[in-house]
Each structure stands twice: as structure tokens, then as C-alpha cells.
Design a protein around this motif. Structure first.
Motif, PDB file in Angstrom:
ATOM      1  N   GLU A  45      23.487  33.953 -59.807  1.00  0.00           N
ATOM      2  CA  GLU A  45      24.262  34.113 -60.853  1.00  0.00           C
ATOM      3  C   GLU A  45      25.676  33.342 -60.375  1.00  0.00           C
ATOM      4  OE1 GLU A  45      24.360  36.125 -62.643  1.00  0.00           O
ATOM      5  OE2 GLU A  45      22.738  37.642 -62.514  1.00  0.00           O
ATOM      6  N   PHE A 103      29.314  49.485 -61.661  1.00  0.00           N
ATOM      7  CA  PHE A 103      29.139  49.290 -62.870  1.00  0.00           C
ATOM      8  C   PHE A 103      28.671  50.662 -63.873  1.00  0.00           C
ATOM      9  CE2 PHE A 103      26.871  46.172 -59.559  1.00  0.00           C
ATOM     10  CZ  PHE A 103      26.478  45.249 -60.675  1.00  0.00           C
ATOM     11  N   LEU A 109      27.970  49.588 -69.423  1.00  0.00           N
ATOM     12  CA  LEU A 109      26.328  50.569 -69.543  1.00  0.00           C
ATOM     13  C   LEU A 109      25.271  49.418 -70.147  1.00  0.00           C
ATOM     14  CD1 LEU A 109      25.387  53.745 -67.716  1.00  0.00           C
ATOM     15  CD2 LEU A 109      24.948  51.232 -67.071  1.00  0.00           C
ATOM     16  N   GLU A 112      26.183  43.573 -72.877  1.00  0.00           N
ATOM     17  CA  GLU A 112      25.052  42.217 -72.508  1.00  0.00           C
ATOM     18  C   GLU A 112      25.303  41.702 -71.928  1.00  0.00           C
ATOM     19  OE1 GLU A 112      23.728  40.765 -76.545  1.00  0.00           O
ATOM     20  OE2 GLU A 112      23.739  42.723 -77.458  1.00  0.00           O
ATOM     21  N   ILE A 119      27.826  41.730 -59.429  1.00  0.00           N
ATOM     22  CA  ILE A 119      26.425  42.128 -58.891  1.00  0.00           C
ATOM     23  C   ILE A 119      26.703  41.414 -56.900  1.00  0.00           C
ATOM     24  CG2 ILE A 119      23.720  40.797 -58.857  1.00  0.00           C
ATOM     25  CD1 ILE A 119      23.802  41.199 -61.055  1.00  0.00           C
TER      26      ILE A 119
ATOM     27  N   SER B  56      21.479  38.711 -63.730  1.00  0.00           N
ATOM     28  CA  SER B  56      21.609  39.693 -64.657  1.00  0.00           C
ATOM     29  C   SER B  56      22.195  39.270 -66.573  1.00  0.00           C
ATOM     30  CB  SER B  56      23.285  39.353 -64.404  1.00  0.00           C
ATOM     31  OG  SER B  56      24.262  37.914 -64.975  1.00  0.00           O
ATOM     32  N   GLY B  60      20.808  41.870 -69.609  1.00  0.00           N
ATOM     33  CA  GLY B  60      22.047  41.974 -71.039  1.00  0.00           C
ATOM     34  C   GLY B  60      20.605  41.116 -71.913  1.00  0.00           C
ATOM     35  N   ILE B  63      18.685  44.800 -72.380  1.00  0.00           N
ATOM     36  CA  ILE B  63      20.634  45.544 -73.398  1.00  0.00           C
ATOM     37  C   ILE B  63      20.210  44.628 -74.631  1.00  0.00           C
ATOM     38  CG2 ILE B  63      22.478  46.323 -73.982  1.00  0.00           C
ATOM     39  CD1 ILE B  63      22.588  46.156 -70.452  1.00  0.00           C
ATOM     40  N   MET B  86      17.055  45.822 -58.283  1.00  0.00           N
ATOM     41  CA  MET B  86      18.260  45.242 -59.431  1.00  0.00           C
ATOM     42  C   MET B  86      18.693  46.506 -60.869  1.00  0.00           C
ATOM     43  SD  MET B  86      20.237  42.758 -60.075  1.00  0.00           S
ATOM     44  CE  MET B  86      20.556  41.134 -61.799  1.00  0.00           C
ATOM     45  N   LEU B  89      21.450  49.195 -58.745  1.00  0.00           N
ATOM     46  CA  LEU B  89      22.420  48.476 -58.399  1.00  0.00           C
ATOM     47  C   LEU B  89      23.084  48.602 -59.790  1.00  0.00           C
ATOM     48  CD1 LEU B  89      24.326  46.643 -56.854  1.00  0.00           C
ATOM     49  CD2 LEU B  89      23.221  44.808 -57.543  1.00  0.00           C
ATOM     50  N   THR B  90      22.455  47.983 -60.344  1.00  0.00           N
ATOM     51  CA  THR B  90      23.435  47.827 -62.130  1.00  0.00           C
ATOM     52  C   THR B  90      23.114  49.034 -62.646  1.00  0.00           C
ATOM     53  OG1 THR B  90      21.588  46.881 -62.875  1.00  0.00           O
ATOM     54  CG2 THR B  90      23.253  45.265 -61.767  1.00  0.00           C
ATOM     55  N   ARG B  91      22.986  50.417 -62.542  1.00  0.00           N
ATOM     56  CA  ARG B  91      22.619  51.541 -62.793  1.00  0.00           C
ATOM     57  C   ARG B  91      22.069  51.644 -64.597  1.00  0.00           C
ATOM     58  NH1 ARG B  91      26.264  54.698 -60.491  1.00  0.00           N
ATOM     59  NH2 ARG B  91      26.738  53.873 -58.647  1.00  0.00           N
ATOM     60  N   MET B  92      20.913  50.115 -64.691  1.00  0.00           N
ATOM     61  CA  MET B  92      20.202  50.219 -65.969  1.00  0.00           C
ATOM     62  C   MET B  92      19.281  50.926 -65.939  1.00  0.00           C
ATOM     63  SD  MET B  92      20.938  47.611 -67.725  1.00  0.00           S
ATOM     64  CE  MET B  92      23.117  48.408 -68.002  1.00  0.00           C
ATOM     65  N   LYS B  94      19.492  54.220 -65.395  1.00  0.00           N
ATOM     66  CA  LYS B  94      20.237  55.468 -66.738  1.00  0.00           C
ATOM     67  C   LYS B  94      19.884  55.121 -68.331  1.00  0.00           C
ATOM     68  CE  LYS B  94      24.176  56.619 -63.653  1.00  0.00           C
ATOM     69  NZ  LYS B  94      25.747  56.741 -63.553  1.00  0.00           N
ATOM     70  N   ILE B  95      19.632  53.617 -68.049  1.00  0.00           N
ATOM     71  CA  ILE B  95      19.501  53.538 -69.763  1.00  0.00           C
ATOM     72  C   ILE B  95      18.242  53.457 -70.570  1.00  0.00           C
ATOM     73  CG2 ILE B  95      20.086  50.949 -71.874  1.00  0.00           C
ATOM     74  CD1 ILE B  95      22.555  52.485 -70.774  1.00  0.00           C
TER      75      ILE B  95
END
Lengths: 146, 110
Positions: A45, A103, A109, A112, A119, B56, B60, B63, B86, B89-92, B94-95
């Protein structure tokens, strides 16, 4: 103190080279697989941030990644000579670990972009960002071992 | 980036043939999946069995495809533990709907 510095040109195609190397180096320095994987992700990152933002994708610039082992800790310095990070981004970076709830903020959420710095902040134990002369340096520390 | 394609009725199953999905390959990853959507595939299972690293930008891209598919469905399966971390951690998580196996993912879309 054992340490190594890896330097790549600011070509995004070099990203995986330095990130994968960081993972393996961390394991060699005593990090477990999970911690080494987290360092790999954060180095990934940070280097991507240097290339995309500090250098605005310009080729021919340099990004250095210095990895060193201290007692029960691994330190990674990711440095560039491009544009400094905006203060708002530095604030996100230095917020500290354990902030995964961030987040959820501001409908991130479904965004993009905008997760990389959070992170790093979430996974590293200590993060600082310094500009010394023309050099920007993101210092990330991760505890390892007992 | 390469994808292995399989069909189960009107469901397209794509296996990502890469072990890393990061900023250096994310354009090809995103354009590759988006291409299947624009061809008319509205139910897609993305099998991430071979992917052990995502950053990340990879999230993206997923998404972006999720938005592109609109009222269709994009689900994930066979996620490596580090990739699952991952997402958590990023709450993905939930998506995206995430399934343990390809069969479970296909059954959910059938």
C-alpha cells in the motif's frame, strides 16, 4: 542490527517485486506468517501510494524500502522524493491500530478508493510520516515474537 | 490477467488465474471481469481459490464491478484465509456474499 534496503523505479509493475520480497525478509527476520503478510500488505500500500500520489505515476523516480529488525519489532521505512502526503492523509495514517470501525465511516464501504492508509494504520503498531529535505519517509513498525 | 471460465446454466463461474490482485495488475483484473458483465453475464461467481493476496485497489475493483452489475449478482467463493482477513478488516464481508465452495455459490444463485 540486520537491515536491508530495496530500491525500485517508480513503475507500478515493480510493486509485487518489493512487496513479496518484504514478506520473505520479514519471515527471515523472525516474523510469523501472519505478521509478515501484514507487512507485505502495508509495504504494498505504501509503495503504491508513493508511485500513484507522490510521483503521480511518473516513471524514472525511485522508491526505497528499508527493512530492519529491532528487538521484538520490524521497522519498514518507505521513502520517496515526490510530493509530500497531505496533512489529512498523515492524520489517517497515524491514528493508530485497532480502528477497523473507521472503514464504516462516510459510506466508505462502497467507495472504490481510500482504504490503503487506513489499512496501514490498522495493521501496523506504530506509524510516522516525516519529510527531511526532499525525502518523504513513511515509517511503519510491527511487533513480532512474544 | 487470465480467467478460467465455466458455465452452470445462466451462471458464469470465473476462476482468477493469479495469486496476487494488487495495484500492478488491478486494471487488467477490473477490465477483465467488467468485460464479462458487459457481454451480458448477470450472475457471476468469482472463484478466488488461487488468490492469496489482495490489496485495497483489488477491493476497489471488486466494488466497481459490483456497481457495474447493478441488479445482477456477483458472489465470491474459495477465499484464502489472508484474503478473508482483508475482507473482514475492511468490512467488505458486509458488501459481498462469500461462499466456502463453488457449489455453494452456484446453488445460491440458482
Amino acid at each position: 542490527m540486520r537491515q536491508i534496503t530495496l530500491t525500485i523505479e517508480s513503475d507500478i509493475r515493480n510493486l509485487s517485486l518489493v512487496a513479496v520480497a518484504a514478506h520473505r525478509i520479514c519471515e527471515q527476520l523472525g516474523a510469523g506468517r501472519e505478521a509478515a503478510g501484514q507487512v507485505e500488505l502495508c509495504v504494498n500500500e505504501a509503495v503504491a501510494n508513493c508511485i500513484h500520489h507522490a510521483y503521480r505515476n511518473a516513471l524514472g523516480r525511485l522508491v526505497s524500502v528499508k527493512i530492519l529488525a529491532a528487538e521484538h519489532e520490524i521497522q519498514c521505512d518507505v521513502c520517496d522524493t515526490g510530493e509530500s502526503m497531505p496533512q489529512a492523509s498523515v492524520k489517517i495514517l497515524t491514528k493508530g491500530p485497532g480502528k477497523a470501525e473507521d472503514f464504516d465511516e462516510k459510506n466508505l464501504l462502497l467507495e472504490e478508493h481510500g482504504r490503503g492508509l487506513k489499512i496501514i494504520s490498522s495493521l501496523m503498531d506504530h506509524v510516522t510520516y516525516l519529510r527531511e529535505g526532499t525525502v518523504n519517509c513513511l515509517r511503519m513498525k510491527k511487533r513480532i515474537g512474544p | 490477467m487470465n480467467f478460467e471460465e465455466a458455465k452452470a446454466g445462466n451462471i458464469l463461474v470465473l476462476t482468477v488465474k493469479a495469486n496476487r490482485v494488487a495495484a500492478d495488475v488491478v486494471s487488467a483484473f477490473k477490465q477483465g471481469i467488467a468485460g464479462y458483465v458487459t457481454q451480458g453475464n448477470q450472475k457471476i461467481v468469482l472463484d478466488l481459490n488461487e488468490v492469496s493476496f489482495i490489496d485495497s485497489s483489488g477491493l476497489g475493483a471488486l466494488i466497481s464491478v459490483l456497481k457495474l452489475i447493478g441488479n445482477g449478482e456477483l458472489v465470491l467463493c474459495n477465499i484464502h484465509p489472508t484474503v478473508a482477513s482483508m475482507f473482514k478488516l475492511t468490512r467488505m464481508n458486509k458488501i459481498f456474499r462469500i461462499f466456502g465452495s463453488r457449489d455453494e455459490a452456484i446453488a445460491a444463485l440458482s
